[in-house]
Design a protein around this motif. Structure first.
Motif, PDB file in Angstrom:
ATOM      1  N   LEU A   1      12.632  -3.132 -10.554  1.00 55.14           N
ATOM      2  CA  LEU A   1      11.752  -2.153  -9.914  1.00 55.14           C
ATOM      3  C   LEU A   1      11.657  -2.423  -8.412  1.00 55.14           C
ATOM      4  O   LEU A   1      11.700  -1.497  -7.605  1.00 55.14           O
ATOM      5  CB  LEU A   1      10.350  -2.206 -10.533  1.00 55.14           C
ATOM      6  N   TYR A   2      11.568  -3.701  -8.067  1.00 58.89           N
ATOM      7  CA  TYR A   2      11.509  -4.045  -6.643  1.00 58.89           C
ATOM      8  C   TYR A   2      12.778  -3.624  -5.915  1.00 58.89           C
ATOM      9  O   TYR A   2      12.733  -3.091  -4.810  1.00 58.89           O
ATOM     10  CB  TYR A   2      11.308  -5.556  -6.453  1.00 58.89           C
TER      11      TYR A   2
ATOM     12  N   PHE B   1      14.760  -1.239  -6.720  1.00 60.50           N
ATOM     13  CA  PHE B   1      14.719   0.217  -6.586  1.00 60.50           C
ATOM     14  C   PHE B   1      13.831   0.637  -5.412  1.00 60.50           C
ATOM     15  O   PHE B   1      14.231   1.431  -4.556  1.00 60.50           O
ATOM     16  CB  PHE B   1      14.196   0.829  -7.892  1.00 60.50           C
ATOM     17  N   LEU B   2      12.624   0.060  -5.342  1.00 61.19           N
ATOM     18  CA  LEU B   2      11.704   0.414  -4.253  1.00 61.19           C
ATOM     19  C   LEU B   2      12.270   0.016  -2.890  1.00 61.19           C
ATOM     20  O   LEU B   2      12.080   0.721  -1.894  1.00 61.19           O
ATOM     21  CB  LEU B   2      10.339  -0.256  -4.468  1.00 61.19           C
ATOM     22  N   ALA B   3      12.997  -1.110  -2.868  1.00 62.24           N
ATOM     23  CA  ALA B   3      13.591  -1.559  -1.608  1.00 62.24           C
ATOM     24  C   ALA B   3      14.691  -0.598  -1.159  1.00 62.24           C
ATOM     25  O   ALA B   3      14.827  -0.303   0.028  1.00 62.24           O
ATOM     26  CB  ALA B   3      14.141  -2.968  -1.755  1.00 62.24           C
TER      27      ALA B   3
ATOM     28  N   ILE C   1       8.588   7.427  -8.141  1.00 64.99           N
ATOM     29  CA  ILE C   1       8.449   6.302  -7.208  1.00 64.99           C
ATOM     30  C   ILE C   1       6.984   5.860  -7.128  1.00 64.99           C
ATOM     31  O   ILE C   1       6.667   4.676  -7.158  1.00 64.99           O
ATOM     32  CB  ILE C   1       8.975   6.693  -5.809  1.00 64.99           C
TER      33      ILE C   1
ATOM     34  N   ILE D   1       5.864   3.787 -10.104  1.00 66.55           N
ATOM     35  CA  ILE D   1       6.323   2.392 -10.013  1.00 66.55           C
ATOM     36  C   ILE D   1       5.478   1.645  -8.988  1.00 66.55           C
ATOM     37  O   ILE D   1       5.004   0.544  -9.225  1.00 66.55           O
ATOM     38  CB  ILE D   1       7.811   2.342  -9.617  1.00 66.55           C
ATOM     39  N   LEU D   2       5.268   2.306  -7.864  1.00 65.39           N
ATOM     40  CA  LEU D   2       4.536   1.678  -6.767  1.00 65.39           C
ATOM     41  C   LEU D   2       3.107   1.325  -7.184  1.00 65.39           C
ATOM     42  O   LEU D   2       2.560   0.303  -6.771  1.00 65.39           O
ATOM     43  CB  LEU D   2       4.508   2.662  -5.591  1.00 65.39           C
TER      44      LEU D   2
ATOM     45  N   LEU E   1       2.216  -3.587  -8.263  1.00 62.43           N
ATOM     46  CA  LEU E   1       3.242  -4.383  -7.605  1.00 62.43           C
ATOM     47  C   LEU E   1       2.672  -4.951  -6.313  1.00 62.43           C
ATOM     48  O   LEU E   1       1.919  -4.275  -5.614  1.00 62.43           O
ATOM     49  CB  LEU E   1       4.458  -3.512  -7.274  1.00 62.43           C
TER      50      LEU E   1
ATOM     51  N   LEU F   1       4.922  -1.015   1.414  1.00 57.52           N
ATOM     52  CA  LEU F   1       6.043  -0.120   1.121  1.00 57.52           C
ATOM     53  C   LEU F   1       5.682   1.337   1.355  1.00 57.52           C
ATOM     54  O   LEU F   1       6.455   2.094   1.939  1.00 57.52           O
ATOM     55  CB  LEU F   1       6.496  -0.309  -0.327  1.00 57.52           C
TER      56      LEU F   1
ATOM     57  N   TYR G   1       7.544   4.079   3.742  1.00 49.17           N
ATOM     58  CA  TYR G   1       8.014   5.392   3.287  1.00 49.17           C
ATOM     59  C   TYR G   1       7.486   6.516   4.166  1.00 49.17           C
ATOM     60  O   TYR G   1       8.101   7.572   4.284  1.00 49.17           O
ATOM     61  CB  TYR G   1       7.558   5.649   1.839  1.00 49.17           C
TER      62      TYR G   1
END
Lengths: 273, 316
Positions: A9-10, A12-14, B112, B115-116, B120, B126, B130
């Motif tokens: 997941l990290y 992907f976010l990166a 997204i 997930i965020l 996390l 992050l 974005y």
């Protein structure tokens, strides 16, 4: 959640973060290169030599004028917008009158208007009163079009102000003006800073009004100025890169220092429908 | 009432004063002159610069007018022309396509955000990263992406050629690719904005609901789809309005990147209207298109607002 999944997941976010940020880094890199390096080398390579002279060249070449126009037009419109919006919001939320709801409604309808549907009559109106090619046409247009969103951000805060403050002030013999400017306005400081940031982003980045109302180079702001400017440097990528970086730098710096305010402002301006 | 605030009076005096004070207060706070002074400047500005122009757009739409000379009334002629104007319909079609893409992209943004928001570390940092493209002017974004799409020296084709694709397209010069190419910077620009909204909404879901679902053995996917999504349905609907209405108004980016070309392949309603008025001096017909744009925007807003009205029914 298991460990591998967590790392995936990290990753992907990166990747998303890289997609968002990389074009800007690339722009910064080529703003410091010359054409030979840009066209022959890899776009991902660091400049062999940091060519800051690209920045000097475009600043002296005329970007400076556009930059200062952007600065003062943005600043004057922000002050006008925030003061007028605060006054109107104060009268609507804190004073007692029958038409207050209706007037508030008028401002909120202003949120839904597509500016393109108003631009032809605006152009002919300004032409009639000799404001075409005057920076004041831009200042008052920015002010008018940013009033609704500014008031929307202010409203919530004004509704929560305790009545006691006004009562105490008035019993002590304070006039409404004194109370508003000396007590209420300073109290709304936090929300005012949010509106200032939002107005700054809108005004700094605005394009179509300036493009339509302004024709002299000496009054153009950055968004329109760089458009023409880039035309001259058609093939000089370094100069174009430097121009673009200069034009976005003030907003990026504001974001670095006030990112929480920006996030707050953008989220409260979002739910405007 | 906080008595403490009033200095130098005994409690009894203050209670007396309160009654008088409230009277004074009501009188002062409903003073017509003061209300006028505080609201009229702002009202005057939006009246003259927003509402009157909207009415005038409708009025000019009934005229044959080049913007400078005399107007002549031609009734609904401009609107009749619009109905048979292929260029208008193709610009409306392109706007619709962009609205459709934008709505679809909301699913990516939502994923997204999910997930965020799933606890996390670094999520706050992050989502700020974005957001950065959203802060740039459309002109700067357009100029930057013109360079990204540059057929010979752009970043995109450099990567494609390294990957072994021999003749990557000249993206912005190909009528069949241009609209997709333009959509990439749009996707890029607004990602942070929608993620910000979804993230905030997801963070508002009470932890206890998620915990209860976990205890009941729900998988993360089930939680996302069956629990989180229904709970933020209201916000999702709001973002659909924003995406659709926003797409109908796209102008700056397209005007700078392609000017509606090549050969009208990326013309949208706002850019078509702008060209009619300020390039062909057809102010009457341009105004008619501008008025149609206004009506379409308002209708879409009202329709989807009706849908969002259900958002109050959600109960935790």
């Amino acid at each position: 959640m298991n460990r591998i999944g967590y790392y995936l997941l990290y990753v992907f976010l990166a990747i998303v973060a890289l997609f968002q940020i990389f074009p800007i880094i690339w722009l910064f890199l080529f703003s410091l290169k010359d054409n030979r390096e840009i066209f022959a080398g890899s776009p991902f390579a660091l400049p062999t030599e940091f060519r800051w002279e690209n920045y000097q060249k475009v600043w002296d070449g005329g970007i400076g004028v556009y930059f200062w126009n952007s600065v003062w037009i943005t600043a004057v419109a922000i002050i006008l917008t925030v003061v007028l919006a605060s006054m109107a919001t104060f009268a609507i939320t804190r004073m007692q009158w029958k038409l207050s709801k209706l007037v508030l409604g008028l401002f909120m309808v202003g949120l839904m208007i597509p500016i393109h549907s108003a631009i032809i009559p605006l152009f002919s109106m300004f032409l009639k009163v000799n404001l075409i090619d005057s920076p004041w046409s831009i200042v008052i247009t920015y002010t008018a079009y940013n009033l609704p969103i500014t008031m929307m951000i202010l409203l919530g805060f004004y509704y929560t102000l305790p009545r006691e403050i006004e009562e105490a002030a008035i019993i002590d013999g304070c006039s409404v003006h004194r109370m508003f400017f000396r007590i209420i306005l300073p109290m709304t400081g936090p929300v005012i800073s949010t509106t200032v940031i939002i107005n700054m982003i809108y005004n700094w980045n605005e394009f179509v009004f300036v493009n339509t109302f302004i024709s002299s180079d000496k009054y153009k702001t950055l968004t329109v100025g760089i458009q023409n400017f880039i035309g001259q440097y058609m093939t000089d990528w370094g100069a174009i890169g430097a121009t673009l970086i200069i034009s976005v730098l003030p907003i990026l710096l504001a974001f670095v220092f006030f990112s929480n305010k920006v996030v707050e402002g953008i989220s409260s301006s979002a739910i405007k429908g | 009432m906080k008595v403490k605030k009033i200095r130098g009076h005994s409690r009894k005096d203050v209670l007396l004063l309160n009654d008088m004070g409230l009277n004074v207060m009501n009188k002062v706070m409903s003073n017509k002159w003061i209300i006028a002074i505080y609201t009229l400047p702002a009202l005057l500005l939006i009246g003259v610069l927003i509402f009157i122009p909207l009415v005038l757009t409708g009025y000019y739409g009934l005229m044959d007018w080049d913007g400078i000379g005399d107007m002549s009334f031609i009734g609904l002629e401009n609107y009749k022309n619009a109905i048979v104007d292929g260029k208008f319909w193709s610009s409306a079609w392109h706007s619709t396509l962009l609205a459709f893409f934008s709505t679809l992209s909301l699913a990516i943004y939502l994923m997204i955000s999910m997930i965020l928001a799933s606890k996390l570390k670094g999520a706050d940092f992050l989502r700020k990263i974005y957001l950065i493209p959203m802060l740039l002017s459309s002109v700067a974004i357009a100029q930057l992406w013109i360079k990204v799409f540059n057929p010979t020296n752009g970043m995109l084709n450099y990567v494609l050629m390294k990957l072994g694709i021999e003749n990557p397209p000249a993206w912005l010069a190909e009528p069949s690719f241009v609209l997709f190419a333009i959509f990439i910077p749009i996707l890029w620009q607004y990602a942070g904005f929608y993620i910000l909204i979804y993230y905030a909404a997801l963070k508002n879901i009470p932890e206890s609901i998620i915990e209860a679902a976990k205890i009941d053995g729900a998988s993360p996917l089930q939680i996302a789809y069956r629990i989180k999504l229904p709970l933020i349905k209201g916000i999702v609907k709001v973002t659909i309005v924003l995406a659709i209405v926003g797409s109908l108004k796209y102008f700056d980016l397209i005007y700078v990147m392609t000017g509606g070309g090549p050969n009208g392949a990326s013309e949208v309603m706002a850019s078509y209207m702008y060209k009619l008025a300020f390039a062909s001096n057809d102010f009457g017909y341009g105004s008619a298109i501008g008025f149609l744009l206004l009506i379409i925007t308002l209708i879409v807003t009202v329709i989807i607002r009706k849908l969002t009205a259900t958002k109050d029914e959600i109960q935790y």
